[in-house]
Structures are given as C-alpha cells and as structure tokens.
Motif scaffolding. Structure first.
Motif, PDB file in Angstrom:
ATOM      1  N   ILE A 215     -82.564 -38.268  56.676  1.00  0.00           N
ATOM      2  CA  ILE A 215     -82.159 -37.367  57.998  1.00  0.00           C
ATOM      3  C   ILE A 215     -80.430 -37.498  58.038  1.00  0.00           C
ATOM      4  CG2 ILE A 215     -82.280 -36.706  60.456  1.00  0.00           C
ATOM      5  CD1 ILE A 215     -85.221 -37.485  60.065  1.00  0.00           C
ATOM      6  N   ASP A 216     -80.218 -38.849  57.931  1.00  0.00           N
ATOM      7  CA  ASP A 216     -78.878 -39.033  58.253  1.00  0.00           C
ATOM      8  C   ASP A 216     -78.012 -38.609  56.959  1.00  0.00           C
ATOM      9  OD1 ASP A 216     -76.718 -40.563  59.694  1.00  0.00           O
ATOM     10  OD2 ASP A 216     -76.532 -41.953  57.992  1.00  0.00           O
ATOM     11  N   MET A 217     -78.360 -38.412  55.998  1.00  0.00           N
ATOM     12  CA  MET A 217     -77.563 -37.943  54.799  1.00  0.00           C
ATOM     13  C   MET A 217     -77.396 -36.531  55.171  1.00  0.00           C
ATOM     14  SD  MET A 217     -79.051 -39.953  51.359  1.00  0.00           S
ATOM     15  CE  MET A 217     -78.464 -38.632  50.274  1.00  0.00           C
ATOM     16  N   ALA A 218     -78.555 -35.914  55.585  1.00  0.00           N
ATOM     17  CA  ALA A 218     -78.481 -34.667  56.209  1.00  0.00           C
ATOM     18  C   ALA A 218     -77.405 -34.284  57.336  1.00  0.00           C
ATOM     19  CB  ALA A 218     -79.852 -33.809  56.440  1.00  0.00           C
ATOM     20  N   ARG A 219     -77.441 -35.117  58.044  1.00  0.00           N
ATOM     21  CA  ARG A 219     -76.497 -34.962  59.127  1.00  0.00           C
ATOM     22  C   ARG A 219     -74.981 -35.079  58.752  1.00  0.00           C
ATOM     23  NH1 ARG A 219     -73.638 -38.364  61.987  1.00  0.00           N
ATOM     24  NH2 ARG A 219     -74.581 -40.222  60.795  1.00  0.00           N
ATOM     25  N   ARG A 220     -74.704 -35.908  57.889  1.00  0.00           N
ATOM     26  CA  ARG A 220     -73.488 -36.121  57.392  1.00  0.00           C
ATOM     27  C   ARG A 220     -73.062 -34.867  56.544  1.00  0.00           C
ATOM     28  NH1 ARG A 220     -73.856 -41.803  54.457  1.00  0.00           N
ATOM     29  NH2 ARG A 220     -76.029 -41.482  54.821  1.00  0.00           N
ATOM     30  N   GLY A 221     -73.970 -34.473  55.923  1.00  0.00           N
ATOM     31  CA  GLY A 221     -73.823 -33.253  54.884  1.00  0.00           C
ATOM     32  C   GLY A 221     -73.303 -32.062  55.783  1.00  0.00           C
ATOM     33  N   ILE A 222     -74.028 -31.929  57.107  1.00  0.00           N
ATOM     34  CA  ILE A 222     -73.666 -30.849  57.853  1.00  0.00           C
ATOM     35  C   ILE A 222     -72.315 -31.066  58.509  1.00  0.00           C
ATOM     36  CG2 ILE A 222     -74.386 -29.559  60.129  1.00  0.00           C
ATOM     37  CD1 ILE A 222     -77.449 -29.936  59.045  1.00  0.00           C
ATOM     38  N   HIS A 223     -72.011 -32.283  58.943  1.00  0.00           N
ATOM     39  CA  HIS A 223     -70.900 -32.722  59.504  1.00  0.00           C
ATOM     40  C   HIS A 223     -69.779 -32.332  58.494  1.00  0.00           C
ATOM     41  CE1 HIS A 223     -67.593 -34.879  61.261  1.00  0.00           C
ATOM     42  NE2 HIS A 223     -68.417 -34.923  62.331  1.00  0.00           N
ATOM     43  N   ASN A 224     -69.924 -32.809  57.154  1.00  0.00           N
ATOM     44  CA  ASN A 224     -68.869 -32.345  56.150  1.00  0.00           C
ATOM     45  C   ASN A 224     -68.698 -30.860  55.988  1.00  0.00           C
ATOM     46  OD1 ASN A 224     -68.673 -35.071  55.506  1.00  0.00           O
ATOM     47  ND2 ASN A 224     -69.958 -35.230  53.718  1.00  0.00           N
ATOM     48  N   GLU A 225     -69.698 -30.236  56.148  1.00  0.00           N
ATOM     49  CA  GLU A 225     -69.649 -28.383  56.077  1.00  0.00           C
ATOM     50  C   GLU A 225     -68.602 -27.976  57.267  1.00  0.00           C
ATOM     51  OE1 GLU A 225     -72.910 -24.679  56.642  1.00  0.00           O
ATOM     52  OE2 GLU A 225     -73.578 -26.534  55.970  1.00  0.00           O
ATOM     53  N   GLY A 226     -68.975 -28.596  58.453  1.00  0.00           N
ATOM     54  CA  GLY A 226     -68.163 -28.182  59.557  1.00  0.00           C
ATOM     55  C   GLY A 226     -66.511 -28.668  59.490  1.00  0.00           C
ATOM     56  N   SER A 227     -66.657 -29.781  58.989  1.00  0.00           N
ATOM     57  CA  SER A 227     -65.263 -30.229  58.717  1.00  0.00           C
ATOM     58  C   SER A 227     -64.487 -29.457  57.628  1.00  0.00           C
ATOM     59  CB  SER A 227     -65.125 -31.888  58.283  1.00  0.00           C
ATOM     60  OG  SER A 227     -66.004 -32.428  58.939  1.00  0.00           O
ATOM     61  N   GLU A 228     -65.096 -29.187  56.546  1.00  0.00           N
ATOM     62  CA  GLU A 228     -64.447 -28.068  55.477  1.00  0.00           C
ATOM     63  C   GLU A 228     -63.935 -26.727  56.273  1.00  0.00           C
ATOM     64  OE1 GLU A 228     -67.434 -28.356  52.603  1.00  0.00           O
ATOM     65  OE2 GLU A 228     -66.818 -30.232  51.826  1.00  0.00           O
ATOM     66  N   LEU A 229     -64.904 -26.407  56.863  1.00  0.00           N
ATOM     67  CA  LEU A 229     -64.736 -24.943  57.467  1.00  0.00           C
ATOM     68  C   LEU A 229     -63.670 -25.105  58.491  1.00  0.00           C
ATOM     69  CD1 LEU A 229     -65.612 -21.993  58.209  1.00  0.00           C
ATOM     70  CD2 LEU A 229     -67.182 -22.986  59.829  1.00  0.00           C
ATOM     71  N   LEU A 230     -63.522 -26.396  59.320  1.00  0.00           N
ATOM     72  CA  LEU A 230     -62.382 -26.360  60.062  1.00  0.00           C
ATOM     73  C   LEU A 230     -61.092 -26.517  59.220  1.00  0.00           C
ATOM     74  CD1 LEU A 230     -61.138 -26.921  62.935  1.00  0.00           C
ATOM     75  CD2 LEU A 230     -61.724 -29.111  62.700  1.00  0.00           C
ATOM     76  N   ALA A 231     -60.962 -27.190  58.098  1.00  0.00           N
ATOM     77  CA  ALA A 231     -59.918 -27.254  57.394  1.00  0.00           C
ATOM     78  C   ALA A 231     -59.345 -26.020  56.789  1.00  0.00           C
ATOM     79  CB  ALA A 231     -60.057 -28.342  56.157  1.00  0.00           C
ATOM     80  N   GLU A 232     -60.427 -25.349  56.400  1.00  0.00           N
ATOM     81  CA  GLU A 232     -60.063 -23.916  55.870  1.00  0.00           C
ATOM     82  C   GLU A 232     -59.454 -22.879  56.957  1.00  0.00           C
ATOM     83  OE1 GLU A 232     -63.722 -22.211  54.417  1.00  0.00           O
ATOM     84  OE2 GLU A 232     -64.138 -23.946  52.964  1.00  0.00           O
ATOM     85  N   ARG A 233     -60.135 -23.032  58.124  1.00  0.00           N
ATOM     86  CA  ARG A 233     -59.518 -22.066  59.401  1.00  0.00           C
ATOM     87  C   ARG A 233     -58.233 -22.628  59.788  1.00  0.00           C
ATOM     88  NH1 ARG A 233     -61.899 -17.835  60.424  1.00  0.00           N
ATOM     89  NH2 ARG A 233     -61.389 -17.883  62.500  1.00  0.00           N
ATOM     90  N   LEU A 234     -57.761 -24.104  59.444  1.00  0.00           N
ATOM     91  CA  LEU A 234     -56.246 -24.374  59.682  1.00  0.00           C
ATOM     92  C   LEU A 234     -55.352 -24.109  58.658  1.00  0.00           C
ATOM     93  CD1 LEU A 234     -57.180 -27.612  61.683  1.00  0.00           C
ATOM     94  CD2 LEU A 234     -56.676 -25.508  62.626  1.00  0.00           C
ATOM     95  N   GLU A 235     -55.927 -23.880  57.390  1.00  0.00           N
ATOM     96  CA  GLU A 235     -55.152 -23.961  56.456  1.00  0.00           C
ATOM     97  C   GLU A 235     -54.098 -22.746  56.491  1.00  0.00           C
ATOM     98  OE1 GLU A 235     -55.547 -22.592  51.647  1.00  0.00           O
ATOM     99  OE2 GLU A 235     -57.341 -23.652  52.715  1.00  0.00           O
ATOM    100  N   GLY A 236     -52.782 -23.112  56.090  1.00  0.00           N
ATOM    101  CA  GLY A 236     -51.622 -22.482  56.208  1.00  0.00           C
ATOM    102  C   GLY A 236     -50.990 -22.324  57.431  1.00  0.00           C
ATOM    103  N   LYS A 237     -51.626 -23.120  58.529  1.00  0.00           N
ATOM    104  CA  LYS A 237     -51.185 -23.393  59.943  1.00  0.00           C
ATOM    105  C   LYS A 237     -50.795 -24.809  60.043  1.00  0.00           C
ATOM    106  CE  LYS A 237     -53.846 -19.240  61.056  1.00  0.00           C
ATOM    107  NZ  LYS A 237     -54.319 -19.028  59.676  1.00  0.00           N
ATOM    108  N   ILE A 238     -51.968 -25.589  59.833  1.00  0.00           N
ATOM    109  CA  ILE A 238     -51.797 -27.166  60.282  1.00  0.00           C
ATOM    110  C   ILE A 238     -52.500 -27.519  59.095  1.00  0.00           C
ATOM    111  CG2 ILE A 238     -52.759 -28.938  61.638  1.00  0.00           C
ATOM    112  CD1 ILE A 238     -52.897 -26.559  63.889  1.00  0.00           C
ATOM    113  N   ASP A 239     -51.533 -28.662  58.513  1.00  0.00           N
ATOM    114  CA  ASP A 239     -52.259 -29.422  57.291  1.00  0.00           C
ATOM    115  C   ASP A 239     -52.839 -30.671  57.960  1.00  0.00           C
ATOM    116  OD1 ASP A 239     -52.396 -30.347  54.692  1.00  0.00           O
ATOM    117  OD2 ASP A 239     -50.580 -31.553  54.921  1.00  0.00           O
ATOM    118  N   VAL A 240     -54.183 -30.927  57.589  1.00  0.00           N
ATOM    119  CA  VAL A 240     -54.776 -31.946  57.975  1.00  0.00           C
ATOM    120  C   VAL A 240     -55.491 -32.411  56.595  1.00  0.00           C
ATOM    121  CG1 VAL A 240     -55.266 -31.456  60.340  1.00  0.00           C
ATOM    122  CG2 VAL A 240     -56.977 -30.655  58.366  1.00  0.00           C
ATOM    123  N   ASP A 241     -55.693 -33.650  56.388  1.00  0.00           N
ATOM    124  CA  ASP A 241     -56.606 -34.355  55.355  1.00  0.00           C
ATOM    125  C   ASP A 241     -58.350 -34.174  55.824  1.00  0.00           C
ATOM    126  OD1 ASP A 241     -56.796 -36.368  57.180  1.00  0.00           O
ATOM    127  OD2 ASP A 241     -55.548 -37.906  55.868  1.00  0.00           O
TER     128      ASP A 241
END
Length: 161
Positions: free
Chosen positions: A112-138
C-alpha cells in the motif's frame, strides 16, 4: 547557496485557513520540508531567492512570488481541476495505509505504501508539468510542493465537511 530557491512560504488564512490544529501542523511540516531543500526559479527572472504566498481564488491556487526584499516578481494562477482526481486518489490510499498499519501484515503495508508513493509521484509530475515554462522546479521540490498542496486541500476539505 543558490538564489534559485524559496526562502519563505506564507499561506493566506482568509482563503486557505486550516480547519484545526492537525491541519495546521501538516502545513507547518510541509513548509518546513519545502524550505529545507528546494530548487525554485521563476523563468526569465533572476530575482531569487523567492518568497511564496499561496492563496485561493475560486478553484485556483494563486502563487504570488516576491523577491527577498518583498517586491513582486510574478503571480501565477494554477487551476486545481487537473489535480482533483490524483488528490482524491492520494487521500484514499493514505486512508488505506493508516488502516493497514493497524490491521495488516508488514508485506501488505509495504504494498500500500508503494502505491501511495506512486500516486504522490504522479501528482508531483503533474505539478511540474503545470509549472513548466513558468516556474522551474526539480522533482524533489515538485514532491514537496505537491505535499503542501495536499495539506492545504486536506484542511479545506475537513473545514467544509
């Protein structure tokens, strides 16, 4: 130390007020983790380090970014619509994780923790995509920002419920 970083995060209590001490604690921890280590740069601006003020306007998260002297650098408005599903899934898996801790085997908890981290990563990637070209984050900063967005959302959800 790099100037491409956040040195402060403020939350507008009028639009994103915490629903209680637990929500406030979650926010403080998320902000502490974010400020501890981050890469944050407004594209085409060399005015960092930055201070971030988060507020909500309708169903959008407002990133008001200032330089160290408190002067406005950029305001970016992020629609929360694309995040609804991943945030909902993240909270559901977190609930499952906390339930599992009390009743399941270590192997089941780990799955379950692995699934939780996977969903968190998905949200993090979506956020990085939405900020792309405006705010640079690692990626690590995107993860910490997503954690903060979830903490803000949790406080709002509990306040409304």
């Amino acid at each position: 130390m790099s100037s491409d970083r956040l040195i402060g995060v403020d939350i507008d209590d009028e639009t994103l007020g915490a629903s209680g001490p637990d929500a406030e604690h979650e926010r403080r921890v998320a902000i502490f983790d974010l400020l501890e280590d981050n890469h944050f740069k407004v594209i085409d601006k060399d005015e960092g380090p930055y201070q971030l003020n988060l507020s909500k306007a309708e169903r959008r998260l407002v990133f008001a970014i200032r330089n160290e002297a408190g002067e406005d650098v950029h305001t970016f408005i992020l629609s929360l619509g694309p995040f609804r599903g991943v945030i909902r899934d993240y909270f559901m898996i977190c609930d499952s994780y906390y339930d599992a801790i009390r009743t399941q085997s270590p192997h089941q908890i780990e799955a379950i923790d692995m699934a939780r981290r996977g969903i968190h990563n998905e949200g993090s990637e979506l956020l990085a995509e939405r900020l792309e070209g405006k705010i640079d984050v690692d990626f690590s900063t995107a993860r910490r920002l997503f954690t903060l967005i979830c903490a803000l959302h949790a406080g709002q959800t509990r306040a409304a419920g």
